[in-house]
Design an enzyme around this catalytic site. Structure first.
Site, short mmCIF file in Angstrom:
data_model
loop_
_atom_site.label_atom_id
_atom_site.label_comp_id
_atom_site.label_asym_id
_atom_site.label_seq_id
_atom_site.Cartn_x
_atom_site.Cartn_y
_atom_site.Cartn_z
N ARG A 276 3.96 -4.05 -6.29
CA ARG A 276 3.71 -3.04 -5.28
C ARG A 276 4.78 -3.07 -4.19
NH1 ARG A 276 -1.36 -3.77 -4.44
NH2 ARG A 276 -2.13 -1.99 -5.62
N ALA A 277 5.29 -4.26 -3.87
CA ALA A 277 6.31 -4.39 -2.84
C ALA A 277 7.57 -3.62 -3.22
CB ALA A 277 6.64 -5.86 -2.60
#
Length: 748
Positions: A276-277
């Site tokens: 997700r980062a």
């Protein structure tokens, strides 16, 4: 007086927060922003101000779930809708109060109509109101766990499900999640922390001129809100137009392979969890380029995006301060500087492709102007006070010279009689009886601690420690509802209504239901407790290795308290008395910081520490009577402070026991000869005593596994007719530590 929202452009300073909110306005796919900072820093004011700058949306007329007329939700409870023209309205800002109920968040079903008439009557909640808008949670770190779980589900799935006794409703719930919090009041669960796209740190300005301007504008707004808003209307319109232009440009922004490689390298180097980062950083870099009016993502965009998207994702425990090492970030970006399309990244230590874009380091970068009053936020170099600062890490005290921890005192301690008042720590007391402070030592490595809990069944705040009657958990019975109906107990309701059907004249297939027939479920789950630590910081604990181990043990228990959603407090005693080092709070990292700086030395006023803890618990009982306390006394059991120290300590312990306080004594005594004073103290407190070794969850698990293995092996050999040899005797007699484990397990 006409009410008006404080204009977003009128807020002084706060460039980092301004940038985070504006980027989400440009690209809602970023996933929202978490604002961390001290109280009174205009966090809520800016969040409410950004809502008025968002573009209007079109909705299906009469739809309570804000369906898009161009692509209506096929499962909308108010549907089905036919595609067509819709009604235009402003984007909503929906606020979720900390004390909101589950029904208020997800919506409520009319249980009586559903059972009696078979009608699915659903009242939408805040998640439905926030669809295609902003969901704002002030003090998000204080939100109850079950509400956080619902938010996580909705944020992950983009929809909300309501399930009640066979009746289900689903509706779309896609929103921009914005949260504000004061870190002093506790941290967020990692799962929710990861759902926020960006995070920013805010703090009040220390510049007198800027503070004067803040006060001047606020007073002017309170005197005439409408007039103040009118004076900033032009700036608001300009910023709204720039947001619309950036949104229109966003699909045209190119995120090249070079920028993607930089993003991947940065995320991998900082060891963030999951992917997700990477995705959020890519979306943020693209939004930064669109905000600056460019169609290509630059290295400076990637750098600024990383500073906003990564700090809160690289924390490994609640005691890690969020932040990034900017020097390391620059090294990675330089190593993967894209020079030309398709060139290998390890050749990228040259000048990059700066021939196309010259503004990453210039004044016209993503932040626009530098004035705190301008609508556009400042550039990436304005992040000096942001969350990426490595200086935010808590200092770790260095171990000083060896003369601060001479071995003579701890070696002599076990042989001293505690009633004399002159224990081994007496060498650390001056002529006035004061306790000279020795340098604080660093805590030992934390470990997974065994679970300590309060016996009995409570009714406190939801958590993960002790058994309690809660709104969520396994069903253990039923009762008549008190006030509004909570969780319906269907079978109990049917049983209550069945005997009266003939008297009520039932003729059809439906069940004739009355209000008195309703029964709600009684559920048992887990609650959070108030864990009050009473830590001995006297000279007998001052040996460097022992105090380091003690701090490591308390740090481990604090980490356990964070995971179980407890409040924590810290009382220390040394020298002449006791001190409330940390009043009860939800911020376990604040407790860890106080523990790290804890000095040692002097006598052992054990009674003062216990009496101080009793007073703290008395006050907290008045503030929050439903939250049950757990007293954790960390000591070697010696008492040498004041007159008749042992008798005074015994009396104080008996007072706590009479109050019904659940207590655990962590025995820190070490050496070949042990007096067993901590176990005696535990007896007076009517609680168990555990050693530092027994406090480790892995040591308890090893004992249990060893006993089970020996038992299972002996049973298998007996079934096979084999005779157990004498070499297995000690393993089977390992039941002695097993019994010790069973005794100490009473607190688990």
């Amino acid at each position: 007086m006409t009410s008006a929202t404080y204009p977003f452009t009128a807020v002084v300073g706060m460039a980092d927060m301004r940038l985070g909110l504006l980027l989400n306005a440009v690209s809602p796919a970023i996933g929202g922003v978490l604002v961390r900072g001290e109280k009174g820093t205009a966090k809520s004011t800016m969040v409410r101000g950004i809502a008025s700058l968002l573009p209007t949306i079109e909705t299906v007329p009469g739809c309570r779930f804000s369906c898009d007329p161009a692509a209506p939700d096929p499962s909308c409870p108010d549907g089905p809708h036919e595609p067509g023209s819709g009604a235009t309205r402003p984007s909503r800002l929906v606020e979720l109060p900390v004390g909101a109920s589950e029904d208020r968040l997800v919506g409520a079903l009319d249980i009586e109509r559903a059972l009696a008439d078979g009608v699915k009557s659903f009242e939408p909640g805040l998640l439905a109101d926030a669809h295609r808008g902003i969901l704002y949670v002030d003090e998000v770190n204080l939100l109850h766990d079950h509400l956080i779980d619902l938010l996580l589900d909705a944020a992950a799935m983009g929809s909300s499900y309501v399930e009640r006794e066979g009746v289900s409703v689903r509706h779309a719930a896609r929103f921009l999640l914005v949260g504000t919090m004061n870190p002093e009041e506790g941290e967020l669960r990692p799962q929710l922390l990861d759902r926020f796209g960006l995070t920013v740190e805010v703090a009040a300005s220390r510049e007198p001129d800027e503070r004067v301007e803040v006060v001047r504008r606020r007073l002017a707004y309170e005197e005439d809100p409408a007039g103040f808003a009118a004076r900033w209307a032009e700036d608001e319109a300009e910023l709204r137009a720039r947001i619309a232009a950036a949104r229109a440009l966003l699909p045209s922004v190119a995120l090249g392979d070079g920028a993607l490689r930089q993003i991947a390298a940065v995320c991998a180097a900082f060891e963030v969890d999951g992917m997700r980062a990477d995705i959020v950083t890519a979306r943020t870099a693209t939004a930064l380029a669109a905000w600056a009016g460019r169609t290509e993502v630059t290295t400076e965009d990637v750098r600024q995006a990383a500073l906003l998207a990564l700090p809160h994702r690289r924390r490994r425990n609640p005691f890690d301060a969020p932040g990034l090492d900017e020097d390391k970030l620059d090294e990675i970006l330089d190593a993967y500087q894209p020079e030309a399309e398709g060139q290998a990244p390890d050749d990228g230590d040259g000048e990059g492709d700066g021939d196309d874009d010259t503004d990453p380091d210039g004044p016209d970068g993503p932040g626009g102007g530098r004035s705190p009053d301008d609508g556009p936020p400042r550039d990436g170099d304005g992040q000096g006070s942001g969350p990426e600062q490595p200086a935010a890490q808590p200092p770790v005290p260095e171990q000083r010279a060896d003369d601060a921890a001479r071995p003579e005192a701890p070696e002599a301690d076990p042989h001293q009689a505690p009633a004399t008042g002159e224990g081994g720590e007496g060498q650390g007391v001056d002529a006035r009886g004061a306790a000279p402070e020795r340098p604080a030592v660093a805590a030992g490595e934390p470990f997974a601690a065994r679970m300590l809990n309060v016996p009995g069944l409570g009714e406190g705040a939801a958590g993960r420690r002790s058994r309690a009657r809660t709104a969520h958990g396994r069903t253990t019975g039923s009762r008549r509802p008190h006030g509004a109906l909570g969780k319906l107990h269907l079978s109990a309701t049917v049983r209550a209504a069945a005997p009266h059907q003939r008297a009520r004249g039932r003729t059809g297939a439906g069940l004739l239901l009355r209000r008195d027939d309703l029964r709600e479920a009684v559920r048992e789950g887990r609650e959070g407790n108030l864990v009050l630590f009473v830590v001995d910081a006297s000279g007998s604990m001052a040996a460097r290795q022992r105090m380091s181990a003690v701090k490591g043990a308390v740090l481990s228990l604090l980490l356990d308290a964070y995971q179980r959603r407890d409040k924590v407090g810290l009382v220390t005693f040394r020298g002449r008395g006791a001190e409330l080092a940390l009043p009860p709070t939800s911020s376990v990292d604040a407790a860890a910081a106080r523990l790290e700086k804890l000095p040692t030395g002097g006598r052992t006023p054990l009674a003062a520490g216990l009496l101080s803890a009793r007073e703290v618990l008395r006050v907290e009982r008045l503030r929050d009577p439903s939250r049950r306390p757990l007293l954790v006394v960390v000591t070697d059991g010696r008492a040498t402070g004041g007159s008749q120290p042992v008798a005074q300590a015994t009396r104080a312990a008996r007072l706590l026991a009479a109050d019904g306080v659940a207590s655990v004594v962590v025995d820190c005594e070490s050496g070949m000869v042990r007096l067993g004073l901590a176990a005696q103290l535990a007896g007076e407190l009517r609680g168990p005593a555990v050693t530092l070794e027994e406090l480790r969850a892995d040591s308890v698990t090893a004992l249990v596994r060893g006993a089970r293995a020996a038992r299972d092996g002996g049973a298998a050999r007996a079934r096979q007719g084999e005779r157990t040899t004498t070499e297995h005797g000690p393993q089977l007699r390992g039941a002695r530590p097993g019994r010790r484990t069973d005794i100490t397990e009473r607190v688990a």
